[in-house]
Write an enzyme that holds these catalytic residues in place. Structure first.
Site, mmCIF file in Angstrom:
data_model
loop_
_atom_site.group_PDB
_atom_site.id
_atom_site.type_symbol
_atom_site.label_atom_id
_atom_site.label_comp_id
_atom_site.label_asym_id
_atom_site.label_seq_id
_atom_site.Cartn_x
_atom_site.Cartn_y
_atom_site.Cartn_z
ATOM 1 N N VAL A 228 10.514 5.245 9.194
ATOM 2 C CA VAL A 228 9.751 6.456 8.924
ATOM 3 C C VAL A 228 8.408 6.115 8.424
ATOM 4 O O VAL A 228 8.013 5.049 8.144
ATOM 5 C CB VAL A 228 10.740 7.107 7.582
ATOM 6 C CG1 VAL A 228 11.950 7.628 8.270
ATOM 7 C CG2 VAL A 228 10.752 6.042 6.442
ATOM 8 N N ARG B 212 -0.050 7.091 6.936
ATOM 9 C CA ARG B 212 0.057 7.016 5.701
ATOM 10 C C ARG B 212 -0.101 8.252 5.129
ATOM 11 O O ARG B 212 0.357 8.569 4.145
ATOM 12 C CB ARG B 212 -0.661 5.870 5.091
ATOM 13 C CG ARG B 212 -0.099 4.655 5.364
ATOM 14 C CD ARG B 212 -1.053 3.562 4.386
ATOM 15 N NE ARG B 212 -0.818 2.103 4.668
ATOM 16 C CZ ARG B 212 0.083 1.298 4.314
ATOM 17 N NH1 ARG B 212 1.362 1.745 3.721
ATOM 18 N NH2 ARG B 212 0.383 0.021 4.985
ATOM 19 N N LYS C 97 17.246 3.314 2.085
ATOM 20 C CA LYS C 97 18.067 3.485 3.247
ATOM 21 C C LYS C 97 19.465 2.545 2.719
ATOM 22 O O LYS C 97 19.417 1.026 3.179
ATOM 23 C CB LYS C 97 17.418 2.936 4.394
ATOM 24 C CG LYS C 97 16.029 3.459 4.741
ATOM 25 C CD LYS C 97 15.553 2.476 6.023
ATOM 26 C CE LYS C 97 14.355 3.051 6.641
ATOM 27 N NZ LYS C 97 13.799 2.509 7.709
ATOM 28 N N LYS D 229 0.833 -0.978 -0.069
ATOM 29 C CA LYS D 229 0.044 -0.041 0.012
ATOM 30 C C LYS D 229 0.828 1.328 0.064
ATOM 31 O O LYS D 229 0.310 2.522 -0.462
ATOM 32 C CB LYS D 229 -0.882 0.218 1.265
ATOM 33 C CG LYS D 229 -1.852 -0.997 1.338
ATOM 34 C CD LYS D 229 -2.723 -1.167 2.709
ATOM 35 C CE LYS D 229 -3.425 -2.262 2.918
ATOM 36 N NZ LYS D 229 -3.921 -2.338 4.289
ATOM 37 N N GLU E 37 7.903 2.228 -5.939
ATOM 38 C CA GLU E 37 8.093 1.684 -4.471
ATOM 39 C C GLU E 37 8.176 3.094 -3.679
ATOM 40 O O GLU E 37 8.574 4.131 -4.101
ATOM 41 C CB GLU E 37 9.459 1.114 -4.294
ATOM 42 C CG GLU E 37 9.325 -0.302 -4.266
ATOM 43 C CD GLU E 37 8.718 -0.990 -3.254
ATOM 44 O OE1 GLU E 37 7.840 -0.451 -2.663
ATOM 45 O OE2 GLU E 37 9.009 -2.222 -3.198
ATOM 46 N N ASP F 180 14.260 -0.675 1.837
ATOM 47 C CA ASP F 180 14.744 -0.880 3.135
ATOM 48 C C ASP F 180 15.720 -2.097 3.037
ATOM 49 O O ASP F 180 16.999 -1.947 2.653
ATOM 50 C CB ASP F 180 13.625 -1.136 4.107
ATOM 51 C CG ASP F 180 13.972 -1.008 5.376
ATOM 52 O OD1 ASP F 180 15.370 -1.436 5.972
ATOM 53 O OD2 ASP F 180 13.037 -0.829 6.342
ATOM 54 N N ASP G 174 3.687 3.664 6.769
ATOM 55 C CA ASP G 174 2.661 3.455 7.993
ATOM 56 C C ASP G 174 3.396 2.800 9.039
ATOM 57 O O ASP G 174 4.588 2.202 9.030
ATOM 58 C CB ASP G 174 1.661 2.603 7.468
ATOM 59 C CG ASP G 174 1.880 1.213 7.569
ATOM 60 O OD1 ASP G 174 1.232 0.330 8.042
ATOM 61 O OD2 ASP G 174 2.656 0.852 6.690
#
Length: 178
Positions: free
Chosen positions: A152, A164, A130, A42, A98, A102, A158
Site C-alpha cells: 500500500v 507519501r 497486515k 519517514k 508507526e 507488516d 511510499d
C-alpha cells in the site's frame, strides 16, 4: 497519479476519523502522564502529525529513522538505524507511532532496542497492520485498520520515495513495481 493507482483502500475521511478515535483513547489512557511520541521516519510523519494534532495531552515528540526495505516492497529484516532519538527515554512513557506493521521484524528490533533504554512504559500505535504478513508476533495497543497483505501507498507510505503525500491509503497497479 493517473494509471499508477489500482484502488483506494481507505479514503481520507475514514483515516482521519480513525486517528481521532485513537487520539481519544490515548488521551484517556495517558491522562496525567508525561507522554513521549516516537515517530518512525519517514512513513509515520503523516500519522504522527495528525495524532499529535488530535491529542489533548501535552506531549513531546521525537523521531527515529530505521530502514529494512530499501527500494523494495518487502522487509529484508536487516535493520539499519539512520537516525536515533535525541531524547533520553529512561523512566518515560513512550508511544511508538508507526504507519504500518507488516512482517513485524523491524518493529520487533526497535522494541527490543527501546526496552533496553529502560522506559517507564512502551506501547505501539499503528495506523495500519497486515495480520497475514506478520512473522513476529507484536503486541500493538492501538491499531487503526487491519488490512490485506497488499503493498500500500499514501498517507506517509511510499514506493521508491513516491506517493507519501496522498491523503488516502491505496494500492499501486502492478506495472509500477514489477
Amino acid at each position: 497519479m493517473g494509471q499508477d493507482l489500482e484502488k483506494v483502500l481507505i479514503p481520507e475521511d475514514e483515516l482521519q476519523a480513525k486517528i481521532k478515535e485513537l487520539a481519544a483513547r490515548i488521551d484517556q489512557d495517558y491522562a496525567g502522564k508525561d507522554l513521549l511520541l516516537v515517530g518512525v521516519l519517514k512513513g509515520a510523519v503523516m500519522v504522527m502529525a495528525d495524532l499529535a494534532k488530535y491529542l489533548h495531552l501535552g506531549v513531546q515528540m521525537d523521531w527515529m529513522a530505521v530502514s529494512s526495505y530499501g527500494a523494495g516492497t518487502k522487509s529484508s529484516g536487516v535493520v539499519r538505524v539512520l537516525k536515533d532519538l535525541d531524547t533520553d527515554i529512561m523512566g518515560r512513557h513512550v508511544l511508538i507511532v508507526e504507519d504500518i506493521i507488516d512482517s513485524g521484524l523491524t518493529l520487533h528490533w526497535l522494541l527490543e532496542n527501546l526496552k533496553s533504554r529502560d522506559p517507564a512504559s512502551l506501547e505501539i500505535c499503528a495506523a495500519l497492520r497486515k495480520p497475514d504478513a506478520v512473522k513476529v508476533p507484536i503486541d500493538v495497543k492501538y491499531v487503526g485498520f487491519d488490512i490485506p497483505n497488499e503493498f500500500v501507498i499514501g498517507y506517509g507510505l511510499d514506493y521508491a520515495e513516491r506517493y507519501r503525500n496522498l491523503p488516502f491509503i491505496g494500492t499501486l497497479a502492478p506495472h509500477v513495481y514489477k
